[in-house]
Motif scaffolding. Structure first.
Motif, mmCIF file in Angstrom:
data_model
loop_
_atom_site.group_PDB
_atom_site.id
_atom_site.type_symbol
_atom_site.label_atom_id
_atom_site.label_comp_id
_atom_site.label_asym_id
_atom_site.label_seq_id
_atom_site.Cartn_x
_atom_site.Cartn_y
_atom_site.Cartn_z
ATOM 1 N N THR A 188 -20.795 -39.635 33.679
ATOM 2 C CA THR A 188 -20.348 -39.642 35.017
ATOM 3 C C THR A 188 -19.136 -40.060 35.481
ATOM 4 O OG1 THR A 188 -22.735 -40.154 35.461
ATOM 5 C CG2 THR A 188 -21.046 -40.776 37.066
ATOM 6 N N LEU A 242 -14.785 -40.444 48.974
ATOM 7 C CA LEU A 242 -16.130 -40.489 48.370
ATOM 8 C C LEU A 242 -16.336 -40.626 46.983
ATOM 9 C CD1 LEU A 242 -18.366 -38.057 50.936
ATOM 10 C CD2 LEU A 242 -18.206 -40.664 50.735
ATOM 11 N N LEU A 243 -15.510 -39.765 46.187
ATOM 12 C CA LEU A 243 -15.582 -40.011 44.674
ATOM 13 C C LEU A 243 -14.949 -41.163 44.387
ATOM 14 C CD1 LEU A 243 -14.450 -36.294 43.921
ATOM 15 C CD2 LEU A 243 -16.555 -37.347 43.403
ATOM 16 N N LYS A 298 -15.072 -43.895 45.709
ATOM 17 C CA LYS A 298 -15.900 -45.117 46.176
ATOM 18 C C LYS A 298 -17.240 -44.988 44.920
ATOM 19 C CE LYS A 298 -19.346 -46.768 49.723
ATOM 20 N NZ LYS A 298 -20.162 -47.083 48.910
ATOM 21 N N ARG A 299 -17.446 -43.924 44.598
ATOM 22 C CA ARG A 299 -18.572 -43.722 43.584
ATOM 23 C C ARG A 299 -17.960 -44.091 42.228
ATOM 24 N NH1 ARG A 299 -20.768 -37.888 43.036
ATOM 25 N NH2 ARG A 299 -21.683 -38.906 41.026
ATOM 26 N N ASP A 315 -18.230 -47.975 42.352
ATOM 27 C CA ASP A 315 -19.581 -48.429 42.277
ATOM 28 C C ASP A 315 -19.991 -48.341 40.685
ATOM 29 O OD1 ASP A 315 -19.496 -48.977 44.939
ATOM 30 O OD2 ASP A 315 -20.674 -47.043 45.298
ATOM 31 N N GLU A 316 -19.621 -47.413 40.151
ATOM 32 C CA GLU A 316 -19.791 -47.138 38.899
ATOM 33 C C GLU A 316 -19.053 -48.129 37.747
ATOM 34 O OE1 GLU A 316 -22.381 -45.288 35.780
ATOM 35 O OE2 GLU A 316 -22.099 -44.838 37.833
ATOM 36 N N ILE A 318 -16.267 -37.881 37.464
ATOM 37 C CA ILE A 318 -15.587 -38.275 38.585
ATOM 38 C C ILE A 318 -14.183 -38.069 38.386
ATOM 39 C CG2 ILE A 318 -15.610 -40.252 40.239
ATOM 40 C CD1 ILE A 318 -18.431 -40.957 39.663
#
Length: 68
Positions: free
Chosen positions: A38, A18-19, A21-22, A25-26, A42
């Motif tokens: 951020t 999940l991290l 993926k974040r 996305d960032e 992450i």
């Protein structure tokens, strides 16, 4: 860490996924819009969880070699 964390291994791996993926996305955002804090947070958390996973896998291999 021992055998007690073995049940949570899937949860840790899911958290790392999940991290990542974040993070992706960032990074897909335009550079001026990205939040540098951020990104750093992450990346730091991914590294910490990866270390936990590596250590647990290493301990598991040692246990299986000794007992097997």
């Amino acid at each position: 860490m021992g055998g007690s964390a073995g049940g949570f291994l899937g949860v840790f791996e899911q958290r790392v996924n999940l991290l990542r993926k974040r993070l992706k996305d960032e990074l897909d955002k335009d550079k001026p819009i990205r939040c540098r804090k951020t990104l750093k947070r992450i990346i730091k958390e991914i590294k910490e969880w990866d270390d936990v996973l590596k250590q647990h896998r290493k301990d598991t291999k040692l246990c299986s070699i000794v007992t097997g």
